[in-house]
Design an enzyme around this catalytic site. Structure first.
Site, short mmCIF file in Angstrom:
data_model
loop_
_atom_site.label_atom_id
_atom_site.label_comp_id
_atom_site.label_asym_id
_atom_site.label_seq_id
_atom_site.Cartn_x
_atom_site.Cartn_y
_atom_site.Cartn_z
N HIS A 56 0.82 -1.22 0.00
CA HIS A 56 0.00 0.00 0.00
C HIS A 56 0.85 1.27 0.00
O HIS A 56 0.35 2.35 -0.31
CB HIS A 56 -1.02 -0.01 1.16
CG HIS A 56 -0.46 0.28 2.52
ND1 HIS A 56 -0.24 -0.70 3.44
CD2 HIS A 56 -0.12 1.44 3.11
CE1 HIS A 56 0.20 -0.15 4.56
NE2 HIS A 56 0.30 1.15 4.37
N ASP A 87 -0.03 -7.48 1.20
CA ASP A 87 0.41 -6.11 1.44
C ASP A 87 1.94 -5.99 1.56
O ASP A 87 2.45 -5.32 2.46
CB ASP A 87 -0.28 -5.54 2.69
CG ASP A 87 -0.23 -4.01 2.71
OD1 ASP A 87 0.30 -3.42 1.74
OD2 ASP A 87 -0.70 -3.41 3.69
N SER A 166 4.43 2.41 7.95
CA SER A 166 4.09 1.30 7.07
C SER A 166 5.29 0.83 6.28
O SER A 166 5.99 1.63 5.65
CB SER A 166 2.99 1.73 6.09
OG SER A 166 1.78 1.78 6.77
#
Lengths: 472, 511
Positions: A56, A87, A166
Site C-alpha cells: 500500500h 500487502d 508502514s
C-alpha cells in the site's frame, strides 16, 4: 554522497524512508484520475539489494523516491514485485551508490507472544527515524485491509505504529521479525505487523520471476463440537477435527474432498474441533497452514470419512474467483461510454464510490450481486457483471428514467456477461431504430435512438473531456 | 401623576377579571369553550377520545411482551359507532372511550377493522354513553387545497387549530404496502397524526393518520365514505385491492417509439407481472398501459380524476374498486391496442413471502432444543430498529427487496440459540434461513413439526439455504424434547412454540 554515520546502530542503517507520488483512477468516471497524492512510508534492505515495504505504500505510484538513513539524497526506486494480497512489495534501486555502506537485514522467525520488539520507521510528526518499543500482544489471523477480502497471520503489538511506519521493519535481536502495516481505528496502543512467514513466502514465490500469491484449499471449514454430530460421523470424542461444510469451485478440491469430511490434520498440524491448530505456540485457524505452501505444491491432509481415517494429498492452486470482491491496484478500470452512458464492471473499487452505506437500499442490489450471488445462485453468476455507473447528461439521454448505478442485463437482446458483450451488442446492426437496454433485477427498460446516439457520441466525449470511449 | 394613579386604580379590576375567567375555565370548560369557538359549536358532540392499551412484542425474544398505551381521537358515526384509524389497534387489549374530553371512561369494542384502509369502527354496549353525542357529517367531497381545521380533545379542552391543505396524493399508507389516496396538510402542530378530525366548517374532510416533519397525512373524506359504504354493502368487507404489477414511467420518446406508439406520448410500461396475479394474456411485460377504467394514462402514470384532478393511476385500484374486481385496461401490445382486464388481488400481508406486518397475533416462534426458529418478517427485521435495512443482517433484510425472486411462500429463520449442552458447538449459529429438516422442506414454522417427526437414526439433520455461512447442523433427536423443556425452564419461557391462526384476514375480531 554522504557516508552513513559510523556510530549508528546497525538496523537503522538498513531502514529506508520512502516517499511516493501516486494517482488513482476514479472508478465512477474511469477515464479520469484523482489528484496526485504525496505520501511516505518506510522500507528496509534485505539481501540481494532488495527493499521490502508494504504494497500500500507504493500502489498506484507514479514516482518512488527512497532515502537512506541520515542521507538527504533521494534515489529513484521502482517496484520489482508487488503482492497486494499480503500487502508486501519488493523495490529495487538502480543506482549502486544507494547501497554503499548499507547492510542488509536478516529475516528472523515468528517472535513469541509477550517478547519485546522495536519498530523502526519514518512516521508522521518528524523527519528523523523513529523507534518504538512494545511487546507482541497476540498472533492470529487478521483481515488485511489493503486487499480487503483476505485474512492472513498477523502479529499485534503495543508498539506505536502510525502513518509513515508502514513497511518498516519490526526488529528483535537485530533480525526482522515483521513488517509494520496497519492499525484498527479506535483502538489505542494497537498496531499490527506482517510476520516473516509471509515475507519468506513472498521471497520464495518470486524466485521464478513471477508472483503467484497464496494458495487456498477452497472449503468452508466449521467447528465440529456438537456431540450428536460427532457421533453421527462416528468420530471419537477427542476434540479433534473440523467439518467440511462447503466446497467451493476448486477443481482438485472438488475431486478429492467431500462435504462432511472431517479435517484431522493439515500439513502435519493436528486440527482441533474448533478448526484451529497450534502454530508456533499460537492457537490459530488452520487456514494458516496453507499459507506456508506455494502454488502447485501439495498439502497432506488427514481426513475422517465414513468412519475411517484417510490421507489425501491435495494440490494447491491460486483462486482468482473473488478478485473483484477485493480492492484492485495498478490496473486501470475498464469502461465503455456510449450515448453518455458510462458502463464499468462491478467491483469493490466501484462500490467504494457510492454515497452512503453499501447496503443502503439504492446500492444493495449491487452489493448482493458482488458478494452474495455466487454463494446463493452460482448458476446465475455472470463472468463480469456490468453496471451503468453514471449518465453524462446530453439530449440523447435526457429522458431516461434510469439514473445509473444499475446492473445491465441485456442490450439489443444480447445478454451482457462482460464488457466485451456490451460493445458487441451496441455495435451489432439490427432493424430496430433504437438501442434497447434492459436492466436487472427490476427489468427497467430504456431505449436510445440509434442514429441520434451514434451521431452524438463524439460531441459527448468532447464535452466531458474523454479522450477514448473505452478501455477494455 | 394623574395617569399613573389612574393605572394603579385599574389594575386590581383587571386581575380580578382574569382570575374569574380562569376559575370559570376550570369549572365549566364545555360551556366556555363552546362560547369561545363559535364555529366549532356542535363538533364537541361528535368527537371522542380513545385510549388504547395494546401488547407489543420483542421479536428478538418473541415470548416476551409488554403493554403500551396511546390516546387518540374518534368521530361519532350514525348508528352509535365510532370511526378511528386502525393504527395502534393492532394487538389491543383494551379500548376506553371518553366523551366531552373529560369524565368517565367507558369500555369499547372493536367492531370492524381494515389495516390496509387504516380504518376501524368501535361500538360499546352502554347505551347511555350516546346521550348528547351526534354523528359527524362526512363531507361528500374532499377539498384538495385551502384552509382546514384540526379538532381534538386535549387536556379537557376541544382544541381547534388551523392548517392548510397541500394536496391530495396517492402513496403508501401507514399500515399497508399499497398506495392509497391521502390528504396532505401543512402544519406545525405537535403530536398530530392520531386520528384527529380534519374539518372545514362543521363537516369532516379527513382523519389524520401520520405526520412527517411539517406534513400531516389524513384519510380523505371521500375515501372514508367509500370504505364505510362498502362495509355496509358487503359483509364481510371485501378489502382493498391493488395493482401488483410493476410499471415504469415512459418519458423517454425512444422507448415509446420502440413500443410502436403512434401519436402523442402517453402510457406507462409494464415491467413485471407477478406470476400469481397474471392470468394468461391479461397483462404482460412491455405492455404500454394507455387507459385504465376509461381514464387516459399519461407518461408519468397519472390520470385526470374528475373529483381530485391529477392523481397516480394507482388510485384506480381503490377508486370504488375492491379486491377481486376486474379493472378495465387498454394496452398497446406489439403495436396493437388491446382491451384487457386485471383482477385486483387482495391486499394481504401474508401473501408476501416476507410479510410487512403480522397484526393481532403473538409473534410466531418454535424452540427446539434451544434453537429458536421464527418466520422471517418485517416485524422481526424491525427488531433491529426502524432503520433495519441498514442494521439487520444484510442477507435477511435483502429478502424484503427481492421478494418476487423468492420461490417460497414464506421463510423460516434460525434466529438465535439459547445455549444448552444439547446445542453445544452451535452457539454462534444464527440468522440462517432454513431449507429443510430431516428431508422435509421448511416453508413455514409448522413444517418443523413434521420435519421433527422424520428424524432418522436418532438424529435431526437441518439444512440451511445455500449461502456464505453454515449449511448444516445435526442434533440428537432422542434428547430434543428433554432439552427443549430444560431450556424453557432455564430461560423462563412459558411455551415451546406459538403458531399463527390459519386464517390470514380478520373481518370481525373475536376477543
Amino acid at each position: 554522497m554522504l557516508s552513513l554515520p559510523a556510530g549508528a546502530a546497525s538496523p537503522e542503517k538498513s531502514v529506508i524512508q520512502i516517499t511516493t507520488a501516486s494517482q488513482q483512477p476514479s472508478w465512477d468516471a474511469p477515464w479520469r484520475f484523482d489528484s496526485v497524492r504525496r505520501s511516505s512510508g518506510t522500507g528496509f534492505l534485505i539481501s540481494g539489494r532488495r527493499i521490502i515495504t508494504n504494497a500500500h505504500v507504493v500502489s498506484w505510484a507514479k514516482q518512488i523516491l527512497v532515502r537512506r538513513y541520515q542521507d538527504p539524497r533521494p534515489y529513484s526506486a521502482k517496484v520489482k514485485f508487488i503482492a497486494h494480497d499480503c500487502d508486501l512489495a519488493i523495490l529495487e534501486v538502480e543506482d549502486d551508490r544507494f547501497f554503499q555502506g548499507m547492510e542488509s537485514l536478516e529475516i528472523g522467525d515468528l517472535p513469541p507472544v509477550r517478547s519485546t520488539v522495536v519498530t523502526y520507521g519514518y512516521p508522521a510528526g518528524g523527519e528523523q527515524i523513529s523507534y518504538t518499543r512494545g511487546v507482541v500482544s497476540r498472533i492470529e489471523l487478521q483481515s488485511y485491509s489493503h486487499i480487503g477480502n483476505r485474512a492472513y497471520l498477523a502479529a499485534q503489538t503495543d508498539a506505536a505504529i502510525n502513518p509513515g511506519n508502514s513497511g518498516g521493519p519490526v526488529i528483535q535481536d537485530d533480525k526482522v521479525v515483521g513488517v509494520a502495516f496497519q492499525g484498527i481505528p479506535g483502538l489505542e496502543n494497537t498496531g499490527f505487523f506482517i510476520p516473516t512467514t509471509l515475507v519468506k513466502h513472498l521471497l520464495k514465490d518470486v524466485e521464478d520471476g513471477v508472483y503467484d500469491g497464496f494458495p487456498q484449499v477452497g472449503v468452508r471449514l466449521v467447528p465440529l463440537q456438537n456431540p450428536a454430530f460427532r457421533q453421527a460421523l462416528k468420530l471419537p470424542d477427542d476434540d479433534l477435527g473440523a467439518r467440511v461444510d462447503h466446497i467451493f469451485d476448486f477443481p482438485k478440491t472438488k475431486e478429492l474432498l467431500r462435504r462432511d469430511d472431517v479435517l484431522l490434520k493439515a500439513g502435519g498440524y493436528a486440527v482441533a474441533s474448533d478448526g484451529t491448530i497450534l502454530y508456533a505456540g499460537n492457537r490459530v485457524f488452520v487456514g494458516v497452514v496453507f499459507n506456508d505452501f506455494q502454488k502447485g505444491e501439495t498439502v497432506p491432509l488427514s481426513l475422517w470419512r465414513e468412519g475411517k481415517t484417510i490421507t489425501v494429498n491435495l494440490p494447491l492452486d491460486i483462486y482468482q474467483g473473488d478478485r473483484t470482491e477485493g480492492n484492485q491496484y495498478d490496473v486501470l478500470p475498464r469502461y465503455f461510454v456510449f450515448g453518455g452512458l458510462v458502463f464499468t464492471p462491478l467491483n469493490r473499487d466501484f462500490m467504494r464510490t457510492l454515497a452512503g452505506g453499501w447496503t443502503d437500499t439504492p446500492n444493495n442490489e449491487l452489493f448482493y450481486e458482488l458478494f452474495y450471488r455466487k454463494h446463493e445462485s452460482p448458476l446465475t453468476i455472470r463472468k463480469e457483471p456490468v453496471v451503468l455507473a453514471s449518465i453524462l447528461a446530453h439530449g440523447v439521454n435526457a429522458n431516461l428514467e434510469t439514473r445509473g448505478r444499475t446492473l445491465i442485463d441485456r442490450v439489443n437482446g444480447i445478454k451482457i456477461e462482460q464488457m466485451e458483450d456490451l460493445v458487441r451488442a451496441f455495435n451489432q446492426g439490427t432493424n430496430s431504430a433504437q438501442h434497447v437496454l434492459e436492466f436487472y433485477p427490476d427489468r427497467n427498460l430504456e431505449c436510445l435512438d440509434r442514429v441520434a446516439t451514434e451521431a452524438a457520441n463524439p460531441s459527448i466525449l468532447k464535452t466531458y473531456g474523454i479522450s477514448k470511449d473505452r478501455r477494455l | 401623576m394623574k395617569t399613573i394613579s389612574s393605572l394603579n386604580s385599574l389594575m386590581p379590576i383587571r386581575l380580578l377579571v382574569v382570575a374569574v375567567l380562569f376559575l370559570q375555565g376550570v369549572m365549566y370548560p364545555h360551556t366556555s369553550l363552546a362560547k369561545e369557538s363559535g364555529s366549532l359549536r356542535g363538533l364537541e358532540a361528535s368527537i371522542v377520545t380513545l385510549e388504547i392499551t395494546r401488547q407489543t412484542y420483542d421479536y428478538q425474544q418473541p415470548w416476551t411482551r409488554r403493554t403500551d398505551q396511546v390516546t387518540k381521537m374518534g368521530v361519532v358515526l350514525a348508528g352509535n359507532e365510532i370511526l378511528t384509524t386502525a393504527d395502534f389497534l393492532q394487538d389491543h387489549t383494551l379500548i376506553r372511550i371518553q366523551k366531552g374530553g373529560r369524565g368517565l371512561w367507558v369500555e369499547g369494542n372493536l367492531k370492524w377493522i381494515d389495516y390496509h384502509a387504516n380504518m376501524a369502527v368501535i361500538d360499546l354496549s352502554d347505551s347511555k354513553f350516546w346521550v348528547g353525542l351526534k354523528p359527524i357529517v362526512i363531507a361528500k367531497q374532499t377539498p384538495s387545497r385551502g384552509p382546514a381545521q384540526m379538532v381534538r380533545w386535549r387536556n379537557g379542552v376541544l382544541e381547534s387549530r388551523d392548517l392548510s391543505i397541500n394536496r391530495l396524493s396517492v402513496k403508501k399508507g401507514k399500515l399497508t404496502f399499497i398506495d392509497v389516496l391521502q390528504l396532505e396538510l401543512d402544519t406545525e402542530i405537535a403530536g398530530i397524526g392520531w386520528s384527529e378530525a380534519i374539518v372545514r366548517g362543521q363537516q369532516l374532510i379527513g382523519i389524520t393518520s401520520s405526520k412527517e416533519e411539517h406534513t400531516c397525512a389524513a384519510l380523505p373524506a371521500s375515501f372514508l365514505r367509500m370504505c364505510l359504504a362498502a362495509r355496509q354493502e358487503a359483509k364481510p368487507f371485501r378489502g382493498l385491492g391493488y395493482f401488483a404489477f410493476v410499471w415504469q414511467r415512459s418519458n423517454n420518446p425512444a422507448t415509446l417509439e420502440f413500443l410502436n406508439l403512434r401519436g402523442e406520448p402517453r402510457g406507462v410500461v409494464v415491467l413485471d407481472v407477478p406470476k400469481n396475479t397474471r392470468p394468461e394474456g391479461a397483462l404482460q411485460p412491455q405492455d404500454l398501459i394507455l387507459n385504465v377504467e376509461g381514464f387516459d394514462i399519461d407518461t408519468q402514470g397519472d390520470y385526470l380524476d374528475p373529483e381530485f384532478g391529477v392523481l397516480s393511476m394507482e388510485n384506480l385500484a381503490t377508486r370504488n374498486r375492491w379486491a377481486g374486481d376486474q379493472v378495465r385496461l387498454k394496452v398497446l401490445r406489439t403495436g396493437k391496442e388491446v382491451d384487457t382486464t386485471y383482477q385486483l388481488p387482495k391486499a394481504d400481508y401474508k401473501a408476501d413471502s416476507v410479510p410487512d406486518a403480522a397484526f393481532d397475533q403473538e409473534p410466531e416462534y418454535l424452540i427446539m432444543g434451544g434453537l429458536v426458529f421464527q418466520p422471517l418478517s418485517v416485524p422481526y427485521l424491525q427488531s433491529w430498529g426502524t432503520d433495519y435495512l441498514r442494521k439487520a443482517p444484510f442477507r435477511l433484510s435483502f429478502t424484503t427487496q427481492n421478494k418476487t425472486s423468492l420461490d417460497r411462500p414464506s421463510l423460516v429463520v434460525l434466529s438465535t440459540i439459547l445455549p444448552d449442552s444439547y446445542n453445544l458447538g452451535y452457539q454462534e449459529a444464527r440468522w440462517l434461513i432454513l431449507d429443510a429438516m430431516n428431508g422435509k422442506k421448511i416453508n413455514r414454522l409448522s413444517d418443523l413439526i413434521e420435519g421433527k417427526k422424520a428424524a432418522k437414526n436418532g438424529l435431526h439433520e437441518l439444512f440451511f439455504q445455500q449461502g456464505d455461512s453454515l449449511s448444516k447442523l445435526m442434533l440428537d433427536a432422542t434428547q430434543t424434547d428433554e432439552a427443549t423443556q430444560r431450556v424453557l425452564d432455564r430461560y423462563g419461557i412459558e411455551k415451546p412454540f406459538v403458531f399463527a391462526p390459519a386464517t390470514s384476514t380478520k373481518e370481525t375480531p373475536q376477543r
